[in-house]
Scaffold this motif. Structure first.
Motif, short mmCIF file in Angstrom:
data_model
loop_
_atom_site.label_atom_id
_atom_site.label_comp_id
_atom_site.label_asym_id
_atom_site.label_seq_id
_atom_site.Cartn_x
_atom_site.Cartn_y
_atom_site.Cartn_z
N ASN A 100 48.44 38.97 54.54
CA ASN A 100 48.19 37.89 55.50
C ASN A 100 48.07 36.52 54.82
OD1 ASN A 100 48.16 39.65 57.70
ND2 ASN A 100 45.95 40.04 57.51
N GLY A 101 48.31 36.47 53.50
CA GLY A 101 48.24 35.20 52.78
C GLY A 101 46.83 34.68 52.62
N LYS A 102 45.85 35.59 52.55
CA LYS A 102 44.44 35.18 52.47
C LYS A 102 43.76 35.76 51.24
CE LYS A 102 43.79 34.62 57.46
NZ LYS A 102 42.99 35.01 58.64
N LEU A 103 44.47 35.80 50.11
CA LEU A 103 43.89 36.36 48.90
C LEU A 103 44.38 35.59 47.68
CD1 LEU A 103 42.08 38.83 48.04
CD2 LEU A 103 44.22 39.99 47.45
N VAL A 104 43.43 35.26 46.79
CA VAL A 104 43.77 34.68 45.48
C VAL A 104 43.11 35.55 44.42
CG1 VAL A 104 43.95 32.34 46.40
CG2 VAL A 104 41.78 33.12 45.43
N ALA A 105 43.63 35.46 43.19
CA ALA A 105 43.08 36.30 42.13
C ALA A 105 43.41 35.71 40.77
CB ALA A 105 43.63 37.72 42.22
N SER A 106 42.62 36.10 39.79
CA SER A 106 42.88 35.80 38.38
C SER A 106 42.16 36.85 37.54
CB SER A 106 42.38 34.40 37.99
OG SER A 106 43.27 33.40 38.42
N ALA A 107 42.61 37.02 36.31
CA ALA A 107 41.91 37.85 35.34
C ALA A 107 40.98 36.95 34.54
CB ALA A 107 42.90 38.56 34.43
N LEU A 108 39.70 37.31 34.49
CA LEU A 108 38.70 36.51 33.79
C LEU A 108 38.24 37.26 32.54
CD1 LEU A 108 36.49 35.29 36.80
CD2 LEU A 108 38.71 34.42 35.99
N PRO A 109 38.30 36.63 31.38
CA PRO A 109 37.83 37.29 30.15
C PRO A 109 36.37 37.71 30.27
CG PRO A 109 39.07 35.31 29.63
CD PRO A 109 38.85 35.30 31.11
N LEU A 110 36.02 38.73 29.51
CA LEU A 110 34.67 39.26 29.53
C LEU A 110 33.82 38.55 28.49
CD1 LEU A 110 32.92 41.59 30.75
CD2 LEU A 110 33.63 42.96 28.78
N ALA A 111 32.66 38.08 28.92
CA ALA A 111 31.67 37.54 28.00
C ALA A 111 30.42 38.39 28.16
CB ALA A 111 31.35 36.07 28.31
N GLY A 112 29.67 38.57 27.09
CA GLY A 112 28.49 39.40 27.22
C GLY A 112 27.62 39.33 26.00
N ILE A 113 26.41 39.89 26.14
CA ILE A 113 25.50 39.98 25.01
C ILE A 113 24.98 41.39 24.94
CG2 ILE A 113 24.79 37.59 25.31
CD1 ILE A 113 22.13 38.63 26.31
#
Length: 287
Positions: free
Chosen positions: A274-287
């Motif tokens: 329906n043209g109502k979705l965006v996305a990206s891959a986000l790198p993982l940060a953590g401790i």
């Protein structure tokens, strides 16, 4: 006993050569620990272990992780995020071994070496965004090209207007597209990495989605949990494997509350069609 520790150049620059030598010699490093990423036991005398320095505005925490889960690194966050991570690592009211020392680069900062202890799961909460829309964040595994990927699905509870706008329209997706998120018409493959953004995990729990600061410098929270969000072992394992998390976002009413991952995938497919979705891959940060 000497430790099998990885101390990156950036961590060494912060803590100093003397403290790095003490860590490697085993004088100030724990033997056994709970990995800050996967939360399973580790032993720095028997397996490669990464030192991860988490720096806030006034204090910092030195944590430990399996080298196969996270590389040795310095993670810049706000003081509020750091204190939340410390609570998650040590457990509320729990006593954890700590060592304080000063950084040669930042003498005013006190660094704490913290050994992680498990804590009970805590409920999810979401921050408010402009126009008082609450961001609902759901974690789940998404199958793409025959492989499971960790995902976060973000959907506000009300339309999100552009900051400063007097209109009543919904600019949630246009605002994200302007930040670099990609519109999707189908879930055919892994979306491209959005550099500068990241997903912050601490003690195996989800704390925040970070974005670049508009003024430069350390990242700021785009979304931050009031209390750490518990994720499944499978989700955490997939995040450690890929070292990134897929973030999908859709406007209010597009996804809804889905009790199962197959239903969540169906809702994502429908939103994309329906043209109502965006996305990206986000790198993982953590401790």
């Amino acid at each position: 006993m000497p430790r099998m520790l990885d101390v990156s150049d950036e961590v060494r620059a912060e803590i100093g050569d003397e403290e790095a030598a003490r860590l490697l010699a085993g004088e100030s490093a724990p033997g056994s620990y709970d990995c800050t990423s996967c939360r399973t036991p580790g032993d720095s005398a028997q397996e490669r272990t990464s030192t991860v320095l988490f720096i806030g505005d006034e204090t910092a925490v030195l944590a430990f992780a399996h080298a196969t889960c996270l590389p040795s690194q310095v993670v810049q966050v706000t003081e509020e995020q750091l204190q939340g991570a410390v609570r998650a690592i040590g457990g509320t009211g729990a006593e954890s071994p700590q060592q304080q020392y000063q950084s040669p680069q930042h003498p005013q900062q006190q660094y704490e070496a913290v050994q992680q202890t498990p804590q009970e799961p805590q409920p999810q909460a979401a921050n408010l965004v402009p126009e008082q829309a609450v961001l609902g964040v759901t974690s789940g595994l998404v199958l793409l090209q025959g492989e499971l990927h960790p995902a976060l699905v973000v959907e506000p509870t009300a339309p999100v207007a552009r900051p400063g706008s007097l209109g009543s329209g919904d600019d949630f997706l246009p605002l994200l597209i302007e930040q670099g998120f990609m519109p999707l018409t189908e879930l055919a493959g892994v979306p491209p990495v959005l550099h500068g953004w990241s997903v912050l995990l601490a003690a195996g729990q989800l704390h925040a989605v970070l974005q670049p600061s508009p003024n430069g410098g350390r990242p700021v929270a785009w979304w931050q949990a009031h209390q750490p969000l518990q994720v499944t072992d499978g989700w955490r394992a997939a995040a450690n494997k890929h070292q990134q998390v897929l973030m999908f976002a859709a406007p209010v009413g597009s996804i809804g509350r889905q009790p199962r991952e197959d239903l969540l995938r169906d809702a994502l497919d429908k939103a994309a069609a329906n043209g109502k979705l965006v996305a990206s891959a986000l790198p993982l940060a953590g401790i």
